[in-house]
Design a protein around this motif. Structure first.
Motif, PDB file in Angstrom:
ATOM      1  N   LEU A 234      42.354  45.652  43.100  1.00  0.00           N
ATOM      2  CA  LEU A 234      41.383  44.859  42.193  1.00  0.00           C
ATOM      3  C   LEU A 234      40.260  44.893  42.473  1.00  0.00           C
ATOM      4  O   LEU A 234      39.589  44.272  41.433  1.00  0.00           O
ATOM      5  CB  LEU A 234      41.592  43.201  43.547  1.00  0.00           C
ATOM      6  CG  LEU A 234      42.980  42.494  42.862  1.00  0.00           C
ATOM      7  CD1 LEU A 234      43.076  40.653  43.520  1.00  0.00           C
ATOM      8  CD2 LEU A 234      43.219  42.503  41.389  1.00  0.00           C
ATOM      9  N   ALA A 235      39.524  45.561  43.291  1.00  0.00           N
ATOM     10  CA  ALA A 235      37.836  46.015  43.240  1.00  0.00           C
ATOM     11  C   ALA A 235      38.273  46.988  42.791  1.00  0.00           C
ATOM     12  O   ALA A 235      37.475  47.106  41.807  1.00  0.00           O
ATOM     13  CB  ALA A 235      37.705  46.392  45.043  1.00  0.00           C
ATOM     14  N   GLU A 240      39.637  39.578  39.804  1.00  0.00           N
ATOM     15  CA  GLU A 240      39.217  38.625  40.592  1.00  0.00           C
ATOM     16  C   GLU A 240      40.372  37.749  40.367  1.00  0.00           C
ATOM     17  O   GLU A 240      41.019  36.948  39.784  1.00  0.00           O
ATOM     18  CB  GLU A 240      37.878  37.775  39.880  1.00  0.00           C
ATOM     19  CG  GLU A 240      37.045  38.469  39.914  1.00  0.00           C
ATOM     20  CD  GLU A 240      35.056  37.703  39.332  1.00  0.00           C
ATOM     21  OE1 GLU A 240      35.358  36.690  39.376  1.00  0.00           O
ATOM     22  OE2 GLU A 240      33.809  38.174  38.776  1.00  0.00           O
ATOM     23  N   ASP A 242      41.652  33.701  42.089  1.00  0.00           N
ATOM     24  CA  ASP A 242      41.337  32.443  43.295  1.00  0.00           C
ATOM     25  C   ASP A 242      42.559  32.084  43.827  1.00  0.00           C
ATOM     26  O   ASP A 242      42.489  30.390  44.322  1.00  0.00           O
ATOM     27  CB  ASP A 242      40.441  31.549  42.936  1.00  0.00           C
ATOM     28  CG  ASP A 242      41.242  30.925  41.196  1.00  0.00           C
ATOM     29  OD1 ASP A 242      42.047  31.296  41.104  1.00  0.00           O
ATOM     30  OD2 ASP A 242      40.161  29.914  41.327  1.00  0.00           O
ATOM     31  N   THR A 396      40.425  31.702  37.933  1.00  0.00           N
ATOM     32  CA  THR A 396      40.330  33.154  37.305  1.00  0.00           C
ATOM     33  C   THR A 396      41.620  33.489  37.127  1.00  0.00           C
ATOM     34  O   THR A 396      41.514  35.114  36.358  1.00  0.00           O
ATOM     35  CB  THR A 396      39.193  33.286  38.627  1.00  0.00           C
ATOM     36  OG1 THR A 396      39.612  33.567  39.487  1.00  0.00           O
ATOM     37  CG2 THR A 396      37.914  33.129  38.220  1.00  0.00           C
TER      38      THR A 396
END
Length: 476
Positions: A234-235, A240, A242, A396
């Motif tokens: 994901l990074a 992002e 949640d 998000t």
């Protein structure tokens, strides 16, 4: 570029609580104890509050054949379900077992082999765990015996063929080989019975040990490779989320994708994403069960564990998601649920298969029915949220683990396409009867009365849980 992890990550140091100690009970298998057969390293992984554990090089080498697994943003699925926020998918179906189960099967077979065990025995529902253990035993030169729920084996005969291809002996449960099956205990709880048969068979077979694929704290630790990879991927993608979603039978797939996010947030002092456990509405332990001490199998030989449960004697309605038809949730997942660190939602099998079909046509990937429950829950979280339980809406983005492929589950999809599937609601009175005699666990002292959530800071360090099991001495 993300690489296969070389360390597992434990959530135990970041719980803010100790897991309730197991309670011993009398054995019906000549005094044998399931926990006494554990290799010492698995014992340590279950009770020590060490955060990182080195993965043995032999296991890392095996992981490299299928890890890291893919992560992608499911644009077409988002459109199909009317998502408001991005949905990211972590796919675990690309190995010989067809599921996430191989992550812990390889680790466990390695440790048991080092401890001198020559044969591993297990029970399996949908067959994913049995296949994974058969593959792991083949990798480390061990014998393998699998008791598979008979109804599942009839619906999925090629699961049995694949296990036999890998060298395993496959036995339909209930069988004629064990006293627990002949006695008719847990006749309505098929996975509990298959596990019970495996426990009894292993206890009286020289050189054999019982091996479990989900629910135990060490198996959830081994599955942390899923979430660790997802965090890095994901990074890299700039994604992002949640909300993190996984389906729950006992809890290893959910724990693997979700708990590393909790550990990461606790270590950084940030707000963790919502961790959403998607269970089958036929076995609603997290949404409609009780938090109590219950049996893990039908023999009564293993310790009683603190779990959310609908009762080990509850007659679970039939469904095509055999991997979710287990009466209780892992004690680690249950403790986090009790502390308000995990949310839950229940999904009907028709809704799960509908989500699975939508995902297939949109993303060109066929999910297992179990994974369809997670996809349905992810669609809820990315859309209106809600449902049976307390799963929140994402603001998000949503990450969902597709824990396995559905190529050996096409019979279920055929019935879905032909409109032959129905959902059978659980009987509240039957659940009440099944849990009536269980020892309930009181609400934790550090709990907000209004919300039921823990008031302990997430980063607080947990102590060593009591009741550590006795393990085998390893052969060095």
């Amino acid at each position: 570029m993300t690489e296969a992890p070389r360390r597992w990550r434990s959530v135990l140091p970041h719980l803010g609580q100790s897991l309730p100690a197991d309670r011993t009970q009398h054995s019906v298998t000549d005094g044998a104890s399931v926990q006494a057969n554990l290799p010492m390293e698995l014992v340590r992984q279950s009770v020590q509050s060490r955060e990182y554990w080195d993965i043995p090089e032999e296991v890392v080498d095996a992981y490299r054949r299928f890890r890291p697994t893919p992560l992608w943003r499911a644009h077409a699925f988002e459109e199909a379900v009317g998502a408001r926020v991005p949905i990211w998918v972590k796919y675990e179906g690309g190995n010989i077992s067809g599921s996430h189960k191989l992550n812990t099967a390889l680790a466990q077979a390695y440790y048991y082999h080092r401890a001198g065990v020559r044969e591993l025995v297990t029970g399996t529902g949908a067959g994913q765990w049995g296949t994974a253990l058969a593959a792991a035993c083949a990798r480390f030169g061990m014998r393998c015996t699998v008791f598979m729920v008979g109804g599942s084996l009839e619906r999925k005969p090629y699961r049995g063929v694949l296990m036999r291809m890998l060298g395993a002996r496959v036995i339909s449960s209930p069988s004629t080989l064990t006293e627990v099956a002949r006695s008719g205990r847990s006749a309505g709880n098929s996975l509990s019975l298959a596990i019970g048969e495996a426990v009894e068979y292993a206890a009286r077979t020289d050189g054999a040990a019982f091996c479990i694929g989900s629910g135990e704290t060490y198996s959830i630790l081994h599955q942390s490779v899923i979430g660790l990879e997802a965090i890095d991927q994901l990074a890299e993608e700039g994604g992002e989320v949640d909300a993190v979603v996984g389906c729950v039978g006992a809890g290893s797939n959910f724990g693997g994708i979700a708990l590393p996010f909790h550990a990461q947030a606790a270590a950084e002092g940030t707000e963790p994403p919502a961790l959403i456990a998607a269970e089958s509405s036929t076995t609603p332990k997290l949404t409609r069960g009780v938090y109590a001490y219950d049996r893990t199998d039908a023999t009564g030989s293993s310790p009683l564990e603190a779990m959310y449960t609908v009762g080990s004697d509850y007659s679970i309605p039939d469904s095509h998601s055999a991997g979710l038809r287990y009466h209780g949730a892992a004690k680690l997942v249950s403790a986090m649920r009790h502390a308000g660190q995990v949310s839950a939602t229940a999904v009907d099998q028709v809704a799960a298969l509908a989500a699975g079909r939508a995902f297939t046509t949109a993303e060109m990937t066929l999910p297992a029915p179990e994974s369809g429950h997670a996809l349905a829950a992810a669609a809820r979280a990315a859309g209106d949220g809600g449902g049976d339980g307390d799963a929140p809406r994402a603001r998000t983005g949503v990450l969902v683990c597709v824990s396995g492929h559905g190529y050996l589950d096409l019979g279920a999809y055929q019935q879905f396409l032909e409109g032959e599937l129905t959902d059978r609601a659980p009987d509240p009175a039957a659940i009440a009867d099944a849990v009536a005699g269980l020892a309930r666990i009181d609400a934790p002292a550090d709990t907000d009365a209004a919300t039921g959530r823990s008031t302990i800071p997430p980063a607080a360090t947990a102590g060593r849980p009591a009741g550590a099991p006795v393990g085998l001495e390893e052969v060095r």
